[in-house]
Design an enzyme around this catalytic site. Structure first.
Site, PDB file in Angstrom:
ATOM      1  CG  ASP A  10      18.929  11.403  -9.222  1.00 48.73           C
ATOM      2  OD1 ASP A  10      18.841  10.391  -9.940  1.00 48.73           O
ATOM      3  OD2 ASP A  10      18.828  12.568  -9.653  1.00 48.73           O
ATOM      4  CG  HIS A  13      -2.212   0.691   1.012  1.00 46.77           C
ATOM      5  ND1 HIS A  13      -2.656   1.699   1.832  1.00 46.77           N
ATOM      6  CD2 HIS A  13      -3.150   0.558   0.041  1.00 46.77           C
ATOM      7  CE1 HIS A  13      -3.811   2.151   1.385  1.00 46.77           C
ATOM      8  NE2 HIS A  13      -4.133   1.472   0.297  1.00 46.77           N
ATOM      9  CE  LYS A  36      -1.706   4.970  -1.359  1.00 39.55           C
ATOM     10  NZ  LYS A  36      -1.923   4.184  -0.173  1.00 39.55           N
TER      11      LYS A  36
END
Ligand code: ZN
Length: 247
Positions: free
Chosen positions: A180, A173, A175
């Site tokens: 870099d 779940h 996000k």
């Protein structure tokens, strides 16, 4: 005769001192000019890469205003196309999505994505563009959601991007994105058109080394957990039945 003698005479001590001072001033001036040039070049490069000298700390809220993002997504080679005014009817100002795209497109070496749902065609185009530029892209996603209609995981794989997914009963779940290994994008936003255009969502974008390192470690852990060598293709019970039938 007197004049010739005067010309050949060694310079007076005062003249020598002034000449020495002149050289020192020249050296100092050149040093300052060189430093100024180096500073200007660094600033120009940072501006070109879309990075500023101070660490990034930005918050974005969604839903995003619907704007045209073609200019951002245009291939670098087609710089002329980017400068040409776009004729589409959408407004062309800044939006939360265009800011997010600009941050994602600032990646130069790596992009690590950990996303529950990914169905935004614009963000998929940005990720594929980075992959084509030679940026190392890795995607971790949820097995159930990546199979849904409109998911961009298939096209990402088709483009040659490495994708790994969970095999757990719970959802993958997260996000978040790491750019870099120094910039973190995290919040409630799934990279879906529905969330971008309709939902109230937030994103925090930071260049905070301590914070980023914790997320990098977590990403590496998940990436290894979801290594295909660890996939179980048959539940244990079925495996035992298969073994029995073989013997
Ligand atoms: Zn347009």
């Amino acid at each position: 005769m007197e004049r010739a003698c005067a010309a050949a005479a060694p310079p007076a001590p005062e003249a020598r001192m002034w000449r020495g001072k002149g050289r020192a001033l020249l050296a100092f001036g050149l040093g300052v000019a060189f430093e100024a040039l180096a500073w200007w070049l660094l600033r120009w490069r940072r501006r070109r890469l879309g990075t500023s000298s101070s660490p990034v700390r930005e918050v974005l809220f969604f839903p995003s205003r619907v704007t045209c993002v073609e200019g951002l997504l245009a291939e670098e080679e087609a710089a002329a196309a980017r400068r040409a005014p776009c004729a589409c009817p959408l407004p062309h100002g800044e939006s939360a999505l265009s800011r997010l795209l600009a941050r994602v497109l600032s990646a130069r070496r790596s992009l690590d994505l950990c996303l529950f749902a990914f169905s935004s065609p614009q963000l998929r185009r940005a990720v594929v563009l980075l992959h084509r530029r030679g940026v190392r892209v890795r995607v971790v996603t949820d097995a159930d959601y990546m199979a849904l209609r409109g998911s961009q995981i298939g096209p990402l794989r088709m483009a040659g991007i490495q994708v790994r997914h969970d095999q757990e009963t719970g959802y993958m779940h997260h996000k978040f994105a790491i750019i870099d290994k120094k910039m973190l994008i995290t919040g409630s936003l799934n990279w879906t058109t529905q969330a971008i255009q309709n939902n109230r969502e937030n994103l925090l974008i930071v260049e905070d080394r301590d914070c980023v390192n914790i997320f990098v470690a977590e990403f590496e852990k998940i990436w290894e957990n979801y290594n295909p060598v660890n996939y179980i293709f048959f539940p244990q019970k079925e495996k035992q039945v298969l073994k029995k039938n073989k013997t």
